[in-house]
Motif scaffolding. Structure first.
Motif, PDB file in Angstrom:
ATOM      1  N   GLN A 103       0.868  -1.146  -0.090  1.00 39.60           N
ATOM      2  CA  GLN A 103       0.017  -0.067  -0.136  1.00 39.60           C
ATOM      3  C   GLN A 103       1.079   1.162  -0.112  1.00 39.60           C
ATOM      4  N   VAL A 104       0.631   2.170  -1.097  1.00 38.10           N
ATOM      5  CA  VAL A 104       1.513   3.372  -1.055  1.00 38.10           C
ATOM      6  C   VAL A 104       0.734   4.309   0.035  1.00 38.10           C
ATOM      7  N   ARG A 105       1.943   5.014   0.796  1.00 38.34           N
ATOM      8  CA  ARG A 105       1.346   5.916   1.469  1.00 38.34           C
ATOM      9  C   ARG A 105       2.205   7.197   1.612  1.00 38.34           C
ATOM     10  N   LEU A 106       1.762   8.449   1.721  1.00 31.68           N
ATOM     11  CA  LEU A 106       2.395   9.598   1.719  1.00 31.68           C
ATOM     12  C   LEU A 106       1.972  10.693   2.833  1.00 31.68           C
ATOM     13  N   VAL A 107       2.966  10.932   3.600  1.00 30.15           N
ATOM     14  CA  VAL A 107       2.665  11.953   4.650  1.00 30.15           C
ATOM     15  C   VAL A 107       3.632  13.197   4.591  1.00 30.15           C
ATOM     16  N   GLU A 108       2.915  14.413   4.495  1.00 26.21           N
ATOM     17  CA  GLU A 108       3.296  15.623   4.290  1.00 26.21           C
ATOM     18  C   GLU A 108       3.573  16.316   5.421  1.00 26.21           C
ATOM     19  N   SER A 109       4.750  17.058   5.611  1.00 28.60           N
ATOM     20  CA  SER A 109       4.895  17.886   6.694  1.00 28.60           C
ATOM     21  C   SER A 109       5.522  19.312   6.049  1.00 28.60           C
ATOM     22  N   GLY A 110       5.780  20.150   7.089  1.00 29.16           N
ATOM     23  CA  GLY A 110       6.489  21.456   6.877  1.00 29.16           C
ATOM     24  C   GLY A 110       5.736  22.696   6.583  1.00 29.16           C
ATOM     25  N   GLY A 111       4.282  22.520   6.404  1.00 34.28           N
ATOM     26  CA  GLY A 111       3.559  23.793   6.289  1.00 34.28           C
ATOM     27  C   GLY A 111       3.642  24.812   7.286  1.00 34.28           C
ATOM     28  N   GLY A 112       2.913  25.890   7.198  1.00 35.75           N
ATOM     29  CA  GLY A 112       2.914  26.779   8.187  1.00 35.75           C
ATOM     30  C   GLY A 112       2.625  28.253   7.668  1.00 35.75           C
ATOM     31  N   LEU A 113       2.968  29.334   8.686  1.00 35.60           N
ATOM     32  CA  LEU A 113       2.442  30.625   8.254  1.00 35.60           C
ATOM     33  C   LEU A 113       3.985  31.581   8.079  1.00 35.60           C
ATOM     34  N   VAL A 114       3.877  32.048   6.838  1.00 33.15           N
ATOM     35  CA  VAL A 114       5.268  32.820   6.439  1.00 33.15           C
ATOM     36  C   VAL A 114       4.789  33.965   5.952  1.00 33.15           C
ATOM     37  N   GLN A 115       5.591  35.091   5.834  1.00 37.01           N
ATOM     38  CA  GLN A 115       5.310  36.371   5.262  1.00 37.01           C
ATOM     39  C   GLN A 115       5.735  36.415   4.095  1.00 37.01           C
ATOM     40  N   ALA A 116       4.953  37.411   3.012  1.00 32.54           N
ATOM     41  CA  ALA A 116       5.154  37.485   1.635  1.00 32.54           C
ATOM     42  C   ALA A 116       6.826  37.740   1.621  1.00 32.54           C
ATOM     43  N   GLY A 117       7.339  36.909   0.619  1.00 28.61           N
ATOM     44  CA  GLY A 117       8.922  36.967   0.206  1.00 28.61           C
ATOM     45  C   GLY A 117       9.690  35.964   1.002  1.00 28.61           C
ATOM     46  N   GLY A 118       9.123  35.257   1.787  1.00 26.99           N
ATOM     47  CA  GLY A 118       9.878  34.316   2.627  1.00 26.99           C
ATOM     48  C   GLY A 118       9.732  32.817   2.070  1.00 26.99           C
ATOM     49  N   SER A 119      10.023  31.962   2.728  1.00 24.68           N
ATOM     50  CA  SER A 119      10.227  30.520   2.080  1.00 24.68           C
ATOM     51  C   SER A 119       9.931  29.421   3.107  1.00 24.68           C
ATOM     52  N   LEU A 120       9.434  28.502   2.673  1.00 27.48           N
ATOM     53  CA  LEU A 120       9.093  27.453   3.440  1.00 27.48           C
ATOM     54  C   LEU A 120       9.570  25.913   2.555  1.00 27.48           C
ATOM     55  N   LYS A 121       9.981  24.712   3.260  1.00 26.27           N
ATOM     56  CA  LYS A 121      10.335  23.555   2.734  1.00 26.27           C
ATOM     57  C   LYS A 121       9.372  22.229   3.180  1.00 26.27           C
ATOM     58  N   LEU A 122       8.609  22.112   2.171  1.00 26.93           N
ATOM     59  CA  LEU A 122       7.647  21.010   2.502  1.00 26.93           C
ATOM     60  C   LEU A 122       8.531  19.434   2.344  1.00 26.93           C
ATOM     61  N   SER A 123       7.992  18.747   3.245  1.00 33.46           N
ATOM     62  CA  SER A 123       8.571  17.382   2.917  1.00 33.46           C
ATOM     63  C   SER A 123       7.397  16.418   2.614  1.00 33.46           C
ATOM     64  N   CYS A 124       7.712  15.256   1.996  1.00 37.40           N
ATOM     65  CA  CYS A 124       6.634  14.215   1.813  1.00 37.40           C
ATOM     66  C   CYS A 124       7.440  12.794   2.109  1.00 37.40           C
ATOM     67  N   VAL A 125       7.044  12.182   3.118  1.00 41.20           N
ATOM     68  CA  VAL A 125       7.534  10.764   2.927  1.00 41.20           C
ATOM     69  C   VAL A 125       6.696   9.672   2.273  1.00 41.20           C
ATOM     70  N   VAL A 126       7.223   9.174   1.084  1.00 42.46           N
ATOM     71  CA  VAL A 126       6.575   8.046   0.513  1.00 42.46           C
ATOM     72  C   VAL A 126       6.904   6.896   0.626  1.00 42.46           C
ATOM     73  N   SER A 127       6.147   5.919   0.868  1.00 37.45           N
ATOM     74  CA  SER A 127       6.535   4.482   1.395  1.00 37.45           C
ATOM     75  C   SER A 127       5.543   3.640   0.435  1.00 37.45           C
ATOM     76  N   GLY A 128       6.074   2.407   0.067  1.00 36.48           N
ATOM     77  CA  GLY A 128       5.055   1.340  -0.316  1.00 36.48           C
ATOM     78  C   GLY A 128       5.450   1.408  -1.788  1.00 36.48           C
ATOM     79  N   ILE A 129       6.197   2.212  -2.630  1.00 34.20           N
ATOM     80  CA  ILE A 129       6.352   1.939  -3.874  1.00 34.20           C
ATOM     81  C   ILE A 129       6.927   0.830  -4.393  1.00 34.20           C
ATOM     82  N   ILE A 130       6.574   0.064  -5.262  1.00 34.19           N
ATOM     83  CA  ILE A 130       6.804  -1.312  -5.614  1.00 34.19           C
ATOM     84  C   ILE A 130       7.373  -1.324  -7.001  1.00 34.19           C
TER      85      ILE A 130
END
Length: 128
Positions: A1-28
């Protein structure tokens, strides 16, 4: 079973940066695609970026080109790896729930219906 779990979102001011992550498992299979989508309030979900093992390259939609960068870790185990979305120069219009999605045999499709596997999403809010 493929599973994806995101993280890293949040509140940021315009011009700022964020880095999202996604752990992917179960790819066969070795031929697959992983994509980032987003859905802003009152709008349809749209593709942001997609990576496919068909040619090991990444596609970006025009609205994020030059600002967002898709990457993945060096894990050789296709059963579990992490992909990232580095988002720079964020603007209020980037505010949305960001989703990670995956599917087999997809050649960098930007159509959400092509992706059967989805994460739960992570909220990104950009203040002006």
């Amino acid at each position: 079973q493929v599973r994806l779990v995101e993280s890293g979102g949040g509140l940021v001011q315009a011009g700022g940066s964020l880095k999202l992550s996604c752990v992917v498992s179960g790819i066969i299979q070795t031929y697959y695609a992983v994509a980032w989508f987003r859905q802003a309030p009152g709008k349809e979900r749209e593709a942001v970026s997609v990576f496919s093992t068909s040619d090991d390259s990444t596609t970006y939609v025009d609205s994020v080109k030059g600002r967002f960068t898709f990457s993945r870790d060096n894990a050789r185990d296709t059963n579990k790896f992490t992909v990232y979305l580095q988002m720079d120069s964020l603007q209020p219009e980037d505010t949305a729930v960001y989703y990670c999605a995956a599917g087999y045999g997809i050649r960098k499709s930007l159509e959400e219906t092509m992706y059967p596997y989805w994460g739960q999403g992570t909220q990104v809010t950009v203040s002006s």
